[in-house]
Design an enzyme around this catalytic site. Structure first.
Site, PDB file in Angstrom:
ATOM      1  N   HIS A   1      -9.372  15.269 -42.989  1.00 54.34           N
ATOM      2  CA  HIS A   1      -8.949  13.862 -43.040  1.00 54.34           C
ATOM      3  C   HIS A   1      -9.723  13.031 -42.015  1.00 54.34           C
ATOM      4  CE1 HIS A   1      -5.101  14.434 -45.455  1.00 54.34           C
ATOM      5  NE2 HIS A   1      -5.643  15.630 -45.369  1.00 54.34           N
TER       6      HIS A   1
ATOM      7  N   ASP B   1      -3.264   7.398 -42.961  1.00 48.52           N
ATOM      8  CA  ASP B   1      -3.211   8.591 -43.801  1.00 48.52           C
ATOM      9  C   ASP B   1      -1.942   8.622 -44.652  1.00 48.52           C
ATOM     10  OD1 ASP B   1      -4.980  11.307 -43.303  1.00 48.52           O
ATOM     11  OD2 ASP B   1      -3.077  11.646 -44.371  1.00 48.52           O
TER      12      ASP B   1
ATOM     13  N   HIS C   1     -13.759  26.242 -51.524  1.00 51.24           N
ATOM     14  CA  HIS C   1     -12.298  26.319 -51.718  1.00 51.24           C
ATOM     15  C   HIS C   1     -11.779  25.069 -52.442  1.00 51.24           C
ATOM     16  CE1 HIS C   1     -12.512  23.471 -48.516  1.00 51.24           C
ATOM     17  NE2 HIS C   1     -11.225  23.422 -48.328  1.00 51.24           N
TER      18      HIS C   1
HETATM   19  N1  UDP Z   1     -16.799  21.415 -42.569  1.00 52.81           N
HETATM   20  C1  UDP Z   1     -17.942  21.582 -41.812  1.00 52.81           C
HETATM   21  N2  UDP Z   1     -18.213  22.828 -41.337  1.00 52.81           N
HETATM   22  C2  UDP Z   1     -17.412  23.908 -41.561  1.00 52.81           C
HETATM   23  C3  UDP Z   1     -16.255  23.712 -42.342  1.00 52.81           C
HETATM   24  C4  UDP Z   1     -15.979  22.459 -42.843  1.00 52.81           C
HETATM   25  O1  UDP Z   1     -18.690  20.629 -41.572  1.00 52.81           O
HETATM   26  O2  UDP Z   1     -17.729  25.007 -41.105  1.00 52.81           O
HETATM   27  C5  UDP Z   1     -16.473  20.059 -43.066  1.00 52.81           C
HETATM   28  C6  UDP Z   1     -16.864  19.861 -44.509  1.00 52.81           C
HETATM   29  O3  UDP Z   1     -18.195  19.396 -44.603  1.00 52.81           O
HETATM   30  C7  UDP Z   1     -15.832  18.835 -44.964  1.00 52.81           C
HETATM   31  C8  UDP Z   1     -14.610  19.133 -44.131  1.00 52.81           C
HETATM   32  O4  UDP Z   1     -15.072  19.878 -43.007  1.00 52.81           O
HETATM   33  O5  UDP Z   1     -16.290  17.531 -44.679  1.00 52.81           O
HETATM   34  C9  UDP Z   1     -13.569  19.946 -44.840  1.00 52.81           C
HETATM   35  O6  UDP Z   1     -12.904  19.139 -45.750  1.00 52.81           O
HETATM   36  P1  UDP Z   1     -12.429  19.693 -47.165  1.00 52.81           P
HETATM   37  O7  UDP Z   1     -11.721  18.577 -47.844  1.00 52.81           O
HETATM   38  O8  UDP Z   1     -13.566  20.270 -47.905  1.00 52.81           O
HETATM   39  O9  UDP Z   1     -11.472  20.898 -46.824  1.00 52.81           O
HETATM   40  P2  UDP Z   1     -10.226  21.099 -45.814  1.00 52.81           P
HETATM   41  O10 UDP Z   1     -10.801  21.526 -44.537  1.00 52.81           O
HETATM   42  O11 UDP Z   1      -9.504  19.785 -45.735  1.00 52.81           O
HETATM   43  O12 UDP Z   1      -9.439  22.163 -46.480  1.00 52.81           O
END
Ligand code: UDP
Length: 476
Positions: free
Chosen positions: A16, A119, A363
């Site tokens: 977020h 949010d 995921h």
């Molecule tokens: N992300 C990253 N490096 C990592 C893991 C995640 O930069 O090792 C970033 C990814 O690019 C995205 C965010 O973290 O912008 C994760 O958001 P997403 O909605 O995909 O998944 P969430 O973490 O909310 O389950």
């Protein structure tokens, strides 16, 4: 009349905070003064970007409010959802967020911004902003398709009509035929149980309906039927302004998103430079999803058997060698010419953007999906929880730029059961062969559409203009 001033208040979770920061930068680049509201231990995730934006001559700032971790029963210093290590901490974390109302009210009273983008997990924000006549915009962090599909599942409850957890039901009244099973739903949607989370969902919806509108990180051309459905049938006032991650144009901006990367980004790029185009698979499951050791073990075996080159992000600490039971013995030695593991945090957008990356095992977090399609890579979908099973349907059945690995069950805590054969097969299918090429060429079309959407004359650019204009004319 002075400069328009917008507050951005994201949930304390990387999925977020990252898009909210991008959003705030986008507003700033259009001459709006953007202020991020966050808690003290989350500030450092924003500082560099905010400083850089200011150096470019735009106006951005950060204000903090104290996070009452201890008062809510959490350990001192627990201020981000990635510090939640057990299920009983989740309601406490939400309790702490509800306690942010008063401090937010105080800063709204003091500063009186022209708009609050808060949010969706802060349903009380609509009411707090209304006290000062400030319009509140809701940010869900997901796309139109899943907003529509979750809404119709909750409205019509088709899951009640099936006799088992794995019998498919049709999500009613959507522009496409979307079938799901109860196993793919969250516990409260599955059984209709009156949990705290179910109650929170109800207040979230009420707060959304009484808000000024919804801001969506998506672009019209990606999911036009659902952007229309959300507005015309579900009657939401919404502006789409994404993909917001495309505002990061330089290597430094792409590398510094969320946490500090646990790998030197230049080393990583050097390695990718030595590879053929579309020859590397990138595997990452976002910032929250947890996998059992046994599942990580299967991923390792699947990757090795796929014969494909890879970068695999595992959210386990570096140096925790005693706890590396998840790694098959000798794996890294055997695969050292094929790929490597990033333990911790990857510079995801930077990696995805490299031409050597030809597939993405994800995921299905909404940010990851947008980031993947913005660079035109086909995906292996491996949804885990939240609205990810809906996102999988969009990718595999509507956009047709990915294939499912076959994870069948929604779970926040126990993620195991996908076998190495399925993983190896999906990884190969998304990287080599005719089907991979077909998906890649479709994904590339979305990449082009995404780029156009945020440029002058594009749909997202236009919606952001329209929103800024409306907020400007709303001012007293
Ligand atoms: N992300 C990253 N490096 C990592 C893991 C995640 O930069 O090792 C970033 C990814 O690019 C995205 C965010 O973290 O912008 C994760 O958001 P997403 O909605 O995909 O998944 P969430 O973490 O909310 O389950």
């Amino acid at each position: 009349m002075g400069q328009l001033h917008v507050f951005f208040f994201p949930m304390m979770a990387h999925g977020h905070m990252i898009p909210t920061l991008d959003m705030a930068k986008l507003f700033a680049s259009r001459g709006v003064k953007s202020t991020i509201i966050t808690t003290p231990l989350n500030v450092h995730y924003f500082t560099k970007s905010v400083e850089k934006t200011n150096q470019l001559g735009f106006q951005m700032g950060i204000m903090t409010i104290k996070f009452p971790a201890v008062a809510a029963g959490l350990p001192e210093g627990c201020e981000n959802s990635d510090q939640i290590t057990s299920e009983d901490m989740i309601p406490k974390f939400f309790k702490a967020t509800f306690m942010l109302q008063d401090p937010l009210e105080r800063i709204l009273d003091e500063i009186r911004p022209d708009c609050l983008v808060a949010d969706s997990f802060f349903p009380w924000a609509t009411h707090v902003a209304a006290k000062f006549g400030i319009p509140r915009l809701v940010f869900h962090g997901t796309g139109f398709f899943s907003l529509c599909a979750t809404e119709n599942t909750r409205l019509y409850k088709p899951q009640r009509e099936v006799s088992s957890d794995d019998e498919p039901f049709l999500v009613p009244h959507l522009p496409h035929q979307i079938w799901l099973t109860k196993m793919q739903l969250s516990p409260e949607d599955r059984d209709g149980s009156e949990t705290d989370f179910a109650r929170l969902r109800v207040i979230m919806k009420e707060s959304e309906l009484s808000s000024y509108g919804v801001i969506v990180n998506s672009f019209y051309e990606l999911e036009p039927e659902y952007a229309d459905y959300y507005r015309n049938v579900l009657k939401r006032k919404a502006w789409h302004i994404g993909p917001v991650s495309l505002c990061n144009r330089e290597v430094e901006d792409k590398a510094q998103r969320g946490k500090e990367a646990t790998i030197d980004e230049h080393e990583c790029l050097k390695w990718l430079d030595s590879k053929e185009p579309n020859s590397v698979v990138y595997i990452c499951f976002g910032s929250v999803a947890k996998f059992d050791d046994s599942q990580l073990f299967e991923i390792a075996m699947g990757l090795e058997s796929s014969g494909q080159q890879f970068i695999w992000v595992v959210r386990r600490d570096k140096g925790d060698v005693q706890n590396e039971g998840w790694l098959p013995e000798g794996f890294e030695e055997r695969t050292k010419d094929m790929g490597f593991i990033i333990r911790g945090w990857a510079p995801q957008v930077l990696i995805l953007d490299h031409e050597a990356v030809g597939g993405f095992v994800t995921h299905c977090g909404w940010n990851s999906i947008l980031e993947g399609l913005s660079v035109g890579v086909p995906m292996v979908t491996w949804p885990v929880f939240a609205e990810q099973f809906y996102n999988e349907k969009l990718v595999t059945e509507i956009l047709r730029i990915g294939i499912s690995v076959g994870n069948l069950k929604w779970s926040m805590t126990v993620n195991s059961g996908v076998k190495r054969e399925a993983i190896g097969k999906a990884v190969r299918k998304v990287t080599v062969g005719e089907e991979a090429e077909e998906m890649r060429s479709k994904a590339r079309e979305f990449k082009e559409m995404a780029k156009k959407a945020i440029e002058e004359g594009g749909s997202s650019h236009g919606d952001l203009n329209d929103l800024i204009q409306q907020l400007t004319s709303y001012r007293p």
